[in-house]
Design a protein around this motif. Sequence first.
Motif: not given
Length: 215
Positions: A172-189
């Motif tokens: 988790g460097f924080g330089d990249l993050s997903p913009v959509t809810d789908t992306g956020k859920i996939l990343a969390a998973l």
Amino acid sequence: MDGHGRGTRRDRYGIVLALLAVVILLVPVDSSALRPLVTALLGAVLLFAQRTSGARRSVMVTSAVLAAVAVVVSGGAQGFDSETAVSVYSITVILLCLATITTIGVHVLRDPSLDVHIVLGVIAVYVLLGIAFAGTYSVVGIVQGGFFAQGGADDDAVNYFYFSLITITTTGFGDLSPVTDTGKILAALEALIGQVYLVTVVALAVSGVTRRRRA
């Protein structure tokens, strides 16, 4: 199975990891010419994993056909527009990774022994998960018109692969993050799977090998 057979099988998961190391070097290179090669390497990973796992001949023949079709489809898709080519390529990568993960997973569950052979297989699954999620992010990015929230970040193979690896390892460097809810859920998973996998499956495999050596 005799000792000679076991020794041969141990070496094969080493080959699987060696092939995956080459894949890791090639996947981030956003070149249409390399995509069929990466697909072929993942097909070889699947076949080596099945041979090591003692899969039936019919299963191996089916997998060989799947790998060959994946290479042909991935190569043929490069003649279409870039989004279609990348989508087809990403889907073939995901399917081959999932097939190999299933193969190794079934073998690990059925094999009561805990040795270096099994540990290598467990590590291979972890790497394959990262590659599969990178392909998933690529497909999501194409379908939803972008994946990363950072305006200057390119939706390319390098960033998808980089993001997947830092997510599954929970760096988790924080330089990249997903913009959509789908992306956020996939990343969390992916982060959840990666963390749980490390502290359970990998930890149990390594501790089992250590206990066997001390016994």
